[in-house]
Design a protein around this motif. Structure first.
Motif, PDB file in Angstrom:
ATOM      1  N   ILE A 253      14.985  -2.487   0.825  1.00  0.00           N
ATOM      2  CA  ILE A 253      13.851  -1.919  -0.094  1.00  0.00           C
ATOM      3  C   ILE A 253      12.373  -2.301   0.160  1.00  0.00           C
ATOM      4  CG2 ILE A 253      15.501  -1.041  -1.930  1.00  0.00           C
ATOM      5  CD1 ILE A 253      14.234  -3.084  -3.560  1.00  0.00           C
ATOM      6  N   ILE A 254      11.601  -1.303   0.081  1.00  0.00           N
ATOM      7  CA  ILE A 254      10.039  -1.592   0.487  1.00  0.00           C
ATOM      8  C   ILE A 254       9.099  -0.911  -0.639  1.00  0.00           C
ATOM      9  CG2 ILE A 254       8.249  -1.296   2.076  1.00  0.00           C
ATOM     10  CD1 ILE A 254      10.085  -0.938   4.359  1.00  0.00           C
ATOM     11  N   ALA A 255       8.345  -1.758  -1.268  1.00  0.00           N
ATOM     12  CA  ALA A 255       7.328  -1.263  -2.212  1.00  0.00           C
ATOM     13  C   ALA A 255       6.228  -0.613  -1.566  1.00  0.00           C
ATOM     14  CB  ALA A 255       6.640  -2.332  -3.038  1.00  0.00           C
ATOM     15  N   PRO A 256       5.748   0.814  -1.731  1.00  0.00           N
ATOM     16  CA  PRO A 256       4.566   1.292  -1.015  1.00  0.00           C
ATOM     17  C   PRO A 256       3.454   0.643  -1.362  1.00  0.00           C
ATOM     18  CG  PRO A 256       5.466   2.709  -2.743  1.00  0.00           C
ATOM     19  CD  PRO A 256       6.490   1.414  -2.746  1.00  0.00           C
ATOM     20  N   SER A 257       2.370   0.462  -0.334  1.00  0.00           N
ATOM     21  CA  SER A 257       1.590  -0.284  -0.702  1.00  0.00           C
ATOM     22  C   SER A 257      -0.085   0.694  -0.759  1.00  0.00           C
ATOM     23  CB  SER A 257       1.012  -1.003   0.618  1.00  0.00           C
ATOM     24  OG  SER A 257       0.920  -0.269   1.732  1.00  0.00           O
ATOM     25  N   PHE A 258      -0.966   0.015  -1.659  1.00  0.00           N
ATOM     26  CA  PHE A 258      -2.260   0.555  -1.796  1.00  0.00           C
ATOM     27  C   PHE A 258      -2.935  -0.089  -0.708  1.00  0.00           C
ATOM     28  CE2 PHE A 258      -6.634   0.465  -2.958  1.00  0.00           C
ATOM     29  CZ  PHE A 258      -6.683   1.854  -3.660  1.00  0.00           C
ATOM     30  N   THR A 259      -3.376   0.568   0.378  1.00  0.00           N
ATOM     31  CA  THR A 259      -4.052   0.220   1.510  1.00  0.00           C
ATOM     32  C   THR A 259      -5.549   0.408   1.568  1.00  0.00           C
ATOM     33  OG1 THR A 259      -2.108   0.296   2.863  1.00  0.00           O
ATOM     34  CG2 THR A 259      -4.043  -0.028   4.117  1.00  0.00           C
ATOM     35  N   THR A 260      -6.328  -0.346   1.817  1.00  0.00           N
ATOM     36  CA  THR A 260      -7.943  -0.434   1.964  1.00  0.00           C
ATOM     37  C   THR A 260      -8.317  -1.557   2.485  1.00  0.00           C
ATOM     38  OG1 THR A 260      -9.962   0.411   0.875  1.00  0.00           O
ATOM     39  CG2 THR A 260      -8.630  -1.182  -0.268  1.00  0.00           C
ATOM     40  N   HIS A 261      -9.453  -1.619   3.442  1.00  0.00           N
ATOM     41  CA  HIS A 261     -10.150  -2.483   4.003  1.00  0.00           C
ATOM     42  C   HIS A 261      -9.397  -3.766   4.575  1.00  0.00           C
ATOM     43  CE1 HIS A 261     -13.337  -0.878   1.659  1.00  0.00           C
ATOM     44  NE2 HIS A 261     -14.165  -1.300   2.393  1.00  0.00           N
ATOM     45  N   SER A 262      -8.293  -3.394   5.171  1.00  0.00           N
ATOM     46  CA  SER A 262      -7.203  -4.114   6.075  1.00  0.00           C
ATOM     47  C   SER A 262      -6.279  -4.913   5.322  1.00  0.00           C
ATOM     48  CB  SER A 262      -8.177  -5.054   7.093  1.00  0.00           C
ATOM     49  OG  SER A 262      -9.013  -4.341   7.902  1.00  0.00           O
ATOM     50  N   PHE A 263      -5.897  -4.590   3.938  1.00  0.00           N
ATOM     51  CA  PHE A 263      -4.954  -5.396   3.208  1.00  0.00           C
ATOM     52  C   PHE A 263      -4.377  -4.005   2.637  1.00  0.00           C
ATOM     53  CE2 PHE A 263      -3.798  -7.998  -0.515  1.00  0.00           C
ATOM     54  CZ  PHE A 263      -2.622  -8.452   0.345  1.00  0.00           C
ATOM     55  N   SER A 264      -3.033  -4.431   2.405  1.00  0.00           N
ATOM     56  CA  SER A 264      -1.906  -3.530   2.016  1.00  0.00           C
ATOM     57  C   SER A 264      -1.420  -4.045   0.537  1.00  0.00           C
ATOM     58  CB  SER A 264      -0.852  -3.053   2.755  1.00  0.00           C
ATOM     59  OG  SER A 264      -1.367  -2.266   3.762  1.00  0.00           O
ATOM     60  N   MET A 265      -2.251  -4.035  -0.463  1.00  0.00           N
ATOM     61  CA  MET A 265      -2.017  -4.634  -1.784  1.00  0.00           C
ATOM     62  C   MET A 265      -0.393  -4.272  -2.393  1.00  0.00           C
ATOM     63  SD  MET A 265      -5.610  -3.858  -3.532  1.00  0.00           S
ATOM     64  CE  MET A 265      -6.937  -4.085  -2.551  1.00  0.00           C
ATOM     65  N   ASN A 266       0.258  -5.113  -2.925  1.00  0.00           N
ATOM     66  CA  ASN A 266       1.668  -4.831  -3.508  1.00  0.00           C
ATOM     67  C   ASN A 266       2.615  -4.454  -2.706  1.00  0.00           C
ATOM     68  OD1 ASN A 266       0.679  -4.870  -6.385  1.00  0.00           O
ATOM     69  ND2 ASN A 266      -0.773  -3.110  -5.453  1.00  0.00           N
ATOM     70  N   GLN A 267       2.519  -4.510  -1.195  1.00  0.00           N
ATOM     71  CA  GLN A 267       3.631  -4.519  -0.127  1.00  0.00           C
ATOM     72  C   GLN A 267       4.599  -5.679  -0.329  1.00  0.00           C
ATOM     73  OE1 GLN A 267       3.262  -3.329   4.733  1.00  0.00           O
ATOM     74  NE2 GLN A 267       2.044  -4.805   3.745  1.00  0.00           N
ATOM     75  N   ARG A 268       5.897  -5.159  -0.157  1.00  0.00           N
ATOM     76  CA  ARG A 268       6.917  -6.176  -0.210  1.00  0.00           C
ATOM     77  C   ARG A 268       8.155  -5.357   0.419  1.00  0.00           C
ATOM     78  NH1 ARG A 268       5.870  -9.113  -4.071  1.00  0.00           N
ATOM     79  NH2 ARG A 268       8.122 -10.514  -4.270  1.00  0.00           N
ATOM     80  N   MET A 269       8.956  -6.254   0.938  1.00  0.00           N
ATOM     81  CA  MET A 269      10.612  -5.649   1.433  1.00  0.00           C
ATOM     82  C   MET A 269      11.288  -6.921   0.915  1.00  0.00           C
ATOM     83  SD  MET A 269      12.134  -5.474   5.182  1.00  0.00           S
ATOM     84  CE  MET A 269      11.469  -4.174   5.633  1.00  0.00           C
TER      85      MET A 269
END
Length: 548
Positions: free
Chosen positions: A479-495
């Protein structure tokens, strides 16, 4: 040096391509796609430059820019206008600065955002609502919410003074208890929790210690670890932080080299997949950035070569140490995303300079894919060349079908389409990684049935079909949590690679795999995830599941 590395990485692929062409009738284009992926233009103009991007569980992607530069290139519907007497560009603005993109139809519609979202942050609550925090001007204390719905009436709901502190260039992380922690920001050496209303903020001396003349600790890298603590990385240093007791548990070794990694040096970072099929380990990867002083030099017109190094740190080791590697090319402002295979794609950015207005040169138009489980000197593969540079204020996110959506790029104070080296880009593209090539269809799983909810520590089953089933050992559910992406970092992303129980044949070419839900909210906080079945390193199309 960079050219030699790229050549070495590609040689095995060209040898493989020559061998297969000589022995089969598979078109060369199909084989090339299976090796280097494929780019497709989705929209020439969505009206805004996609500075921020979040995939929602109804397969819409919400994107937004800023409100303080003037008109965008898409009008608000129904004669609506944003009226702000304090706006530095337009007091009355009848254009949209946010859009909602529908993946299935490849259409988009404008949204109304009232307060300034420039350089803000976000996270998704367990019910699927995007909570978006901070920004600039009248938006720096604001919280905005967007709840997905199937109709055309969904729009932003805003709470102008919902934060204790000014959050501009801050980072968010969803926590096991469902709260959102918001860390840092320009001039903010503290953190707070999203609640209604906000009542307190907490000092974090580590952020003050890691600030340098270029402020290379903005958008600090945050990762929730399996023990419930936070990994926080700023500039070149990192800590294990117990946010419940507001206590630094330990400081990790400084990452080697002379590069800063956070904005405006803007490297990127991921938490590598957590595998529940064995002892729980957590490993952080940080790639790219710019040498100390690169920001000041860029402001003076001298663009220093970006960093080409990556570091891996297994934070669950008793005595963790950085393992350093060299990317095929230097990169600043690259986005790092976890792919369904567990590999990492590094996409977008430049090879010299830093983030900031007009501060970079030499766009990097070739993504690389990094295989964490491969032998150390065989982990990077160089992908197909993109047609458009994606510089400052670009973003990317993984989609449910395994493609990577890419948009944005505007290294100017205002939108500029002519007379500049890197024009403002309002387009959307999709990159299809090699695993999506038709060549892999015989071993590709296709999910045909499963429950919508997954419960912690409970068994569940997924039914799938596959033409050529090879071996159970090559099968996994993740499972993969969709990320909030801005300024080269995808926040909350995890697998999370879920614990495997069994796989059985239930009909011709149809199988049922049984796995166990995540161990705890520390492993996977409640909420919506993309679930993939992976077979022989080829993923299915994902399905949305709710971890409850």
């Amino acid at each position: 040096m960079g050219t030699k590395i790229v050549t070495l990485v590609l040689l095995p692929f060209f040898f493989f391509l020559h061998l297969v062409l000589a022995t089969t009738r598979i078109p060369a284009t199909s084989l090339a796609t299976a090796i280097q992926g494929e780019w497709r233009l989705l929209q020439e103009c969505i009206g805004i430059s996609a500075m921020h991007m979040q995939l929602l569980h109804n397969n819409r992607v919400i994107m937004f820019d800023r409100t303080d530069f003037g008109n965008s290139n898409i009008s608000l519907p129904g004669g609506r206008c944003r009226r702000d007497p304090h706006d530095v560009a337009l007091k009355t603005d009848c254009t949209a600065h946010s859009v909602l993109y529908d993946i299935g139809t490849n259409n988009f519609r404008p949204l109304m955002v009232q307060t300034d979202t420039w350089c803000s942050s976000g996270a998704v609550l367990e019910d699927g609502t995007l909570v978006q925090t901070g920004g600039y001007n009248d938006g720096d204390h604001a919280v905005r919410k967007f709840s997905p719905c199937g109709g055309e009436d969904c729009d932003w709901v805003e709470f102008p003074n919902a934060l204790m502190r000014r959050r501009w260039y801050a980072t968010n992380q969803i926590l096991p208890d469902g709260r959102i922690i918001i860390v840092g920001g320009r001039g903010q050496f503290n953190y707070e929790f999203y609640s209604q209303p906000a009542t307190v903020s907490y000092d974090l001396e580590f952020l003050k210690e890691t600030k340098d003349e270029g402020e290379n600790n903005l958008y600090p890298f945050l990762h929730l670890l399996p023990d419930g603590n936070l990994f926080i990385f700023a500039n070149t240093r990192s800590i294990l932080f117990d946010y419940r007791q507001s206590k630094v548990v330990r400081e990790f070794p400084q990452i080697p080299g002379d590069a800063s990694r956070n904005y405006p040096s803007s490297g990127s970072s991921v938490l590598l997949p957590i595998n529940e099929n064995g002892p729980i380990e957590a490993e952080i990867m940080v790639c790219g950035g710019a040498p100390h002083g690169a920001f000041t030099s860029a402001r003076q017109g001298y663009f220093i070569r970006a960093s080409s190094t990556c570091g891996r740190l297994k934070v669950t080791d008793q005595n963790p140490a950085w393992e350093m590697e060299t990317m095929p090319m230097a990169r600043v402002m690259g986005d790092m995303l976890l792919l369904p295979t567990g590999d990492v794609i590094i996409i977008n950015g430049a090879s010299s300079g830093t983030a900031g207005w007009e501060n970079a040169r030499n766009p990097v138009t070739r993504a690389v894919i990094y295989k964490p489980r491969a032998m150390q000197h065989n982990r990077f593969s160089v992908m197909e060349t993109a047609q458009r540079p994606r510089m400052y204020h670009s973003s990317a996110t993984l989609l449910i079908d395994g493609r990577v959506l890419v948009g944005g790029s505007n290294p100017h104070v205002y939108y500029k389409f002519t007379g500049v080296q890197f024009p403002t880009d309002l387009s959307l593209e999709a990159f299809s990684p090699p695993y999506l090539a038709q060549l892999h269809d015989p071993v590709r799983p296709r999910i045909v049935g499963m429950a919508e909810n997954i419960t912690y520590q409970r068994k569940f089953s997924v039914t799938f079909s596959v033409n050529n089933f090879l071996k159970v050992a090559s099968l996994s559910v993740r499972i993969i949590a969709p990320s909030f992406t801005t300024h080269s970092f995808s926040m909350n992303q995890r697998m999370v690679i879920l614990k495997f129980v069994e796989a059985v044949n239930v009909a011709s070419s149809t199988y049922r795999i049984t796995a166990i839900g995540p161990s705890s909210p520390e492993i996977a906080p409640k909420g919506y995830y993309m679930l993939f079945v992976v077979h022989e390193d080829i993923p299915s199309t994902g399905m949305w599941v709710n971890v409850v």
